[in-house]
Design a protein around this motif. Structure first.
Motif, PDB file in Angstrom:
ATOM      1  N   GLU A 432       0.837  -1.199   0.000  1.00 39.33           N
ATOM      2  CA  GLU A 432       0.000   0.000   0.000  1.00 39.33           C
ATOM      3  C   GLU A 432       0.883   1.264   0.000  1.00 39.33           C
ATOM      4  O   GLU A 432       1.823   1.360   0.801  1.00 39.33           O
ATOM      5  CB  GLU A 432      -0.905  -0.028   1.251  1.00 39.33           C
ATOM      6  CG  GLU A 432      -1.907   1.098   1.364  1.00 39.33           C
ATOM      7  CD  GLU A 432      -3.083   0.967   0.394  1.00 39.33           C
ATOM      8  OE1 GLU A 432      -3.427  -0.182   0.016  1.00 39.33           O
ATOM      9  OE2 GLU A 432      -3.642   2.007   0.008  1.00 39.33           O
ATOM     10  N   TYR A 464      -2.672  -5.241  -5.626  1.00 36.69           N
ATOM     11  CA  TYR A 464      -2.509  -3.782  -5.638  1.00 36.69           C
ATOM     12  C   TYR A 464      -2.649  -3.209  -7.040  1.00 36.69           C
ATOM     13  O   TYR A 464      -2.138  -3.776  -8.016  1.00 36.69           O
ATOM     14  CB  TYR A 464      -1.161  -3.398  -5.040  1.00 36.69           C
ATOM     15  CG  TYR A 464      -1.084  -3.734  -3.565  1.00 36.69           C
ATOM     16  CD1 TYR A 464      -1.697  -2.908  -2.628  1.00 36.69           C
ATOM     17  CD2 TYR A 464      -0.443  -4.897  -3.139  1.00 36.69           C
ATOM     18  CE1 TYR A 464      -1.662  -3.225  -1.277  1.00 36.69           C
ATOM     19  CE2 TYR A 464      -0.402  -5.221  -1.790  1.00 36.69           C
ATOM     20  CZ  TYR A 464      -1.020  -4.379  -0.863  1.00 36.69           C
ATOM     21  OH  TYR A 464      -0.998  -4.693   0.462  1.00 36.69           O
ATOM     22  N   LYS A 480      -4.684  -1.030  -2.586  1.00 38.82           N
ATOM     23  CA  LYS A 480      -5.493  -2.248  -2.656  1.00 38.82           C
ATOM     24  C   LYS A 480      -6.548  -2.115  -3.759  1.00 38.82           C
ATOM     25  O   LYS A 480      -7.281  -1.132  -3.793  1.00 38.82           O
ATOM     26  CB  LYS A 480      -6.195  -2.444  -1.299  1.00 38.82           C
ATOM     27  CG  LYS A 480      -6.600  -3.860  -1.028  1.00 38.82           C
ATOM     28  CD  LYS A 480      -5.571  -4.552  -0.132  1.00 38.82           C
ATOM     29  CE  LYS A 480      -5.825  -6.034   0.059  1.00 38.82           C
ATOM     30  NZ  LYS A 480      -4.545  -6.776   0.115  1.00 38.82           N
TER      31      LYS A 480
END
Ligand code: UD2
Ligand code: MN
Length: 498
Positions: A432, A464, A480
């Motif tokens: 992230e 991702y 995400k």
């Protein structure tokens, strides 16, 4: 009668804007502002200073027939078009002005002008569109050179001589003036840049391209030389009449508006002629944002059909890049093109590959390895942009400009998203907030592999996706995958896998 004796005020006032009526309604420009101006109003001489020292031996120039097609044109702009031709051309060079009234609601708009010297009016008894209308005018023309004009232009000083001179020198030259801008709100006449030429992207929509700074420098010593142009805007040009006929006039199966400039541009170049902008010739044109007239058949469909006809006849396999850029075009039937293909054979025209390499090398052609190409768009007008960053730089969003450069990317079979020799790279790994960086491409780097899944760009074997939610602070990052708007991307040519 001489144009000076024409009763301008009663002609114009008969169709004046009524009190309380929307001034833009009928013409999509400010008709009232146009109606206020005299038909012979002066316009600024917008040419390069060196042009005024040009001189021509008029006895050696061919005469021209001027052809103006119109559908529901405002009377004041139509009359100014005619008067500016008569007033700013050597009389011996203008044989006639042929007005082709493409079934306008009021037949008198054209008919009344037939009183004026040299003006002939032909009226269609049904709407034909500008292509068939221009052919009708061309077939009726008596002079050896055809000059086409839109019905809302103003010719500037000495506009005609350099066009005709160029054709006298080379009958295969198809020549345009620089198109100055007549403001659609106040009708101010504004000089246009002399550093532009006509081009297009794979969507095949006409656009103006700036010359490279290199080219501008090299022209500085000779600013009056012809500018060769891959594409013409379409409305304003001169062409030898026998050459126009030899090359197949226009495609008579095209309707209303659009695509014919693309078609004639490919055709002229591929069949041995050339397209040029002659910088010492200037003509103003009222550019507007909407069509003032109806499109029998629907504007999108008609334009796409015309464009498809041009692509199918002239672009060989390169037409697939058009279909990749505009997938919906494939759904519009384009009719029979047999007789247009025969023109190619008859004139021994060159392949589109030759055109790309020799006439428009600036148009980027996707490499064979690309599976997607072009700009990467989010929503209506945001595009991924390198922002001029290089190695180790981040990437961001910018308003789409549709002219390649920092907004041109390709995706290849190795799943890399490339900009030149730099690849999108998950800078801090699959996590992230990892910033997308530009790094040298390396096939073994798994942080450079992305998958198109739905409209997301997902780091291969991860959960991702490329995301713009913190674009302002960090540029594009990984986040995400959740199908949110900030993860929606679309390549302008999304599918080159066939
Ligand atoms: C540009 C061209 C135009 C044409 C077009 C693509 C310039 C300055 N203008 O559009 O000439 O090449 O691109 O097709 O380069 N007209 C008819 N019948 C119709 C529709 C239009 O006669 O069914 C006339 C219209 O009155 C005008 C001309 O065709 O004189 C071009 O139409 P436009 O001015 O609406 O197109 P423009 O300038 O946006
Ligand atoms: Mn126009």
């Amino acid at each position: 009668i001489p144009w000076r004796d024409f009763d301008e005020s009663s002609y114009i006032s008969a169709t004046a804007i009524h009190h309380g009526e929307d001034k833009y309604k009928r013409n999509k420009f400010n008709q009232q502002a146009s109606d206020k101006l005299k038909c012979d109003r002066p316009v600024p001489d917008t040419r390069n200073g060196l042009c005024s020292s040009n001189s021509w031996d008029l006895s050696k120039l061919p005469a021209t027939s001027v052809i103006v097609t119109f559908h529901n044109e405002a009377r004041s702009t139509l009359l100014r078009t005619v008067v500016s031709v008569l007033n700013r051309s050597p009389p011996s060079l203008v044989r006639e002005i042929i007005l082709v009234d493409d079934f306008s609601d009021n037949a008198e708009d054209g008919q009344l002008l037939a009183q004026i010297e040299k003006v002939r009016v032909l009226r269609n008894n049904q709407r034909e569109g500008l292509m068939r209308s221009r052919i009708r005018g061309a077939d009726a023309a008596a002079a050896p050179v055809l000059t086409f004009l839109d019905s809302h232009v103003e010719c500037n000083k000495n506009w005609l001589e350099p066009l005709l001179q160029r054709i006298a020198d080379d009958r295969t030259a198809v020549v345009c003036p620089i198109i100055d801008v007549i403001n659609m709100d106040n009708f101010e006449y504004i000089g246009a840049s002399a550093d532009l030429r006509g081009g297009f992207d794979w969507n095949l929509v006409f656009k103006w391209d700036y010359m490279s700074s290199e080219e501008r420098r090299s022209r500085a010593g000779n600013p009056t030389a012809p500018i060769s142009t891959p594409m013409i805007a379409g409305g304003l040009f001169s062409m030898d009449k026998s050459y126009f006929n030899q090359l197949g006039k226009y495609d008579t199966a095209m309707d209303v508006w659009g695509g014919e400039n693309l078609e004639i541009s490919f055709r002229v170049w591929q069949c041995g002629g050339r397209l040029e902008i002659i910088p010492c010739s200037r003509v103003g044109h009222v550019f507007r944002k909407q069509h003032p007239y109806t499109f029998p058949g629907g504007s999108g469909n008609v334009f796409t059909r015309n464009t498809r006809r041009a692509a199918e006849v002239w672009m060989d396999d390169y037409k697939e890049y058009y279909y990749a850029a505009v997938p919906s075009a494939k759904l519009i039937p384009f009719g029979n093109i047999e007789n247009r293909l025969q023109i190619r054979v008859r004139n021994q025209c060159k392949p589109f590959k030759w055109y790309l390499e020799n006439v428009y090398p600036e148009l980027r052609v996707p490499s064979k390895e690309s599976v997607a190409f072009g700009s990467i768009k989010q929503g209506v007008n945001k595009c991924i942009d390198t922002l001029g960053h290089v190695q180790e730089g981040s990437i961001g969003l910018y308003e789409c400009h549709d002219s390649g450069g920092n907004q041109e990317f390709s995706m290849n079979k190795e799943m890399q998203i490339r900009h030149q020799d730099l690849c999108f790279t998950a800078g801090e790994g699959a996590r992230e907030g990892s910033i997308i960086k530009l790094r040298h491409c390396d096939e073994n780097n798994t942080m450079q592999k992305f998958e198109q899944s739905k409209s997301q760009l997902r780091l291969y074997q991860s959960s991702y996706c490329i995301d713009s939610r913190h674009e302002r602070d960090m540029g594009l990052i990984l986040s995400k995958c959740d199908h949110s708007r900030s993860q929606q991307w679309r390549f302008s040519m999304g599918d080159l896998t066939h």
